[in-house]
Design an enzyme around this catalytic site. Sequence first.
Site, PDB file in Angstrom:
ATOM      1  N   LYS A  80       0.870  -1.187   0.000  1.00  0.00           N
ATOM      2  CA  LYS A  80       0.000   0.000   0.000  1.00  0.00           C
ATOM      3  C   LYS A  80       0.900   1.229   0.000  1.00  0.00           C
ATOM      4  CE  LYS A  80      -3.864   1.846   2.790  1.00  0.00           C
ATOM      5  NZ  LYS A  80      -4.707   1.586   3.981  1.00  0.00           N
ATOM      6  N   SER A 155      -9.571   1.635   3.051  1.00  0.00           N
ATOM      7  CA  SER A 155      -8.726   2.399   2.154  1.00  0.00           C
ATOM      8  C   SER A 155      -7.698   1.558   1.395  1.00  0.00           C
ATOM      9  CB  SER A 155      -8.004   3.489   2.942  1.00  0.00           C
ATOM     10  OG  SER A 155      -7.118   2.909   3.882  1.00  0.00           O
ATOM     11  N   SER A 179      -9.593  -0.751   7.212  1.00  0.00           N
ATOM     12  CA  SER A 179      -9.035  -0.595   5.865  1.00  0.00           C
ATOM     13  C   SER A 179      -8.348  -1.809   5.257  1.00  0.00           C
ATOM     14  CB  SER A 179      -8.067   0.577   5.834  1.00  0.00           C
ATOM     15  OG  SER A 179      -8.791   1.763   5.707  1.00  0.00           O
TER      16      SER A 179
HETATM   17  N1  GLN Z   1     -13.015   3.846   6.708  1.00  0.00           N
HETATM   18  C1  GLN Z   1     -12.344   4.281   7.881  1.00  0.00           C
HETATM   19  C2  GLN Z   1     -11.979   5.738   7.750  1.00  0.00           C
HETATM   20  O1  GLN Z   1     -12.323   6.299   6.783  1.00  0.00           O
HETATM   21  C3  GLN Z   1     -11.140   3.432   8.149  1.00  0.00           C
HETATM   22  C4  GLN Z   1      -9.950   3.780   7.363  1.00  0.00           C
HETATM   23  C5  GLN Z   1      -8.744   2.978   7.700  1.00  0.00           C
HETATM   24  O2  GLN Z   1      -8.835   1.916   8.345  1.00  0.00           O
HETATM   25  N2  GLN Z   1      -7.585   3.486   7.332  1.00  0.00           N
HETATM   26  O3  GLN Z   1     -11.344   6.315   8.600  1.00  0.00           O
END
Ligand code: GLN
Length: 487
Positions: A80, A155, A179
């Site tokens: 990532k 994400s 994410s």
């Molecule tokens: N969807 C969550 C957010 O927008 C989690 C994102 C993540 O785990 N980086 O913060």
Amino acid sequence: MDMRLSECSVAELGRLLRERELSAAELTEYYLERIERLDPAVRAYISVLADDARSRARGADATLSEGAGGPLTGVPAALKDNICLAGAVTTCASRTLADFRPPYSATAAEKLLRAGAVVLGKLNMDEFAMGSSTEYSAFFPTHNPWDLARVPGGSSGGAAAAVAVGMAPYAIGSDTGGSIRQPASFCGVVGMKPTYGAVSRYGLVAFASSLDQIGPLTRTVADNALVLAAIAGHDPKDSTSAPNEPGDYSAGLAEGARGLKIGLPKEFFRAGLASGVEKAVRDSARRLESLGAEIGECSLPHMDYAIAAYYLIAPAECSSNLARYDGVRYGLRAPAADMIDMFQASRSAGFGPEVKRRVMLGTYALSAGYYDAYYLQAQKLRTLIRQDYERVFAAYDVILSPTAPTAAYRFGEMSDPLSMYMGDIYTIPVNLAGLPAISLPVGLTDGMPVGVQFIGRHFEEALLYRAAFALEQSVAFTARPALTEVD
Ligand code: GLN
């Protein structure tokens, strides 16, 4: 060579390489070629490191030809794009870091390189890991390989999509509120968020430091255990890294589900949970029961407050972490008349709307006069949520739950940020409590994959792998996205 190398597990590829039935150079070319063919439609990669990968593959072949090397030597991987790799552009899918080349590698990346991994490239994500669909990438959205009109989740959307379609045998993502697990569920792959502190965060670009964790996305549970063992462990460079030695995550895989006490939280079956997802969870529970597990109903009474608490704590930490992008030391610097204007212009031009929303929310929640009303309250809720889990884990070994309330949705369908935040209901409480959790695919609903999640006690990843492996073997989820057939 075998036409279906993209279907081989990490463990199988490692074996083929060690037995010299295949060279790391050939395997790397195979993957680079697949990326070239498939990625124009999926767009999982922000950068492909072809030259770098080829030279690492040559190094791996030299090691392997001496009979040395381990299970990951010569096996390609992808990261990532918030995980630093020395010299490679690490963008976090943000304009701010579009040209940022870190001078060092994240500990997790460094460990993989030392284990002989061949890094193919860096994967798309929501900007600074804030989001659930990869639509907030400043560069382009990633498409779900099962249906290109749908999001891959986020994400770590690029990571899940790349693994699902065989553009990498495994990928490393990060999970602050879901994410790794939610995109794994949306793309039909296995994703593990380890216990907070199990994997070093050194070199992971910080979003919310008390919640962020690095973890693997793979096609099988066994592969996931193999990769986690390579990246976990204490790191003096991360003060929150746990002193525990990583366990042997693979050893107990085949022990089966017999005797496991599995809790189903009653609060999780409610309005908003898609019927196809509920059915997947209930079917999984029945399967586990038939394998000898004991299933019971449990309660997590403070779950309703988890999203509110997270969307104060995470933005508060993000507003502080992202203060460093001021145009002076890192990233984009916009031309301006004086210093204050320069800060303002650089941050205005560098951050997208979701990141700005979170920085503003977080700054507000931390500001004098509001701190007690918001941030402090959220921290108290966090304690209550952690205690909910402690009570459940006094009676149960693991919790079975949906990973996300729905399967992957269409682009633009979640245009309202609040409804997108609600999609994190099953994943966020786990990060607030610092617990490990794994999502694995168990079926399809309307042609799209559905995952279920096992949540465990701190540092009991091995037990999660055991439960997940038992379910995986019983379900035998073999469906693949049609795109995968391209060879
Ligand atoms: N969807 C969550 C957010 O927008 C989690 C994102 C993540 O785990 N980086 O913060």
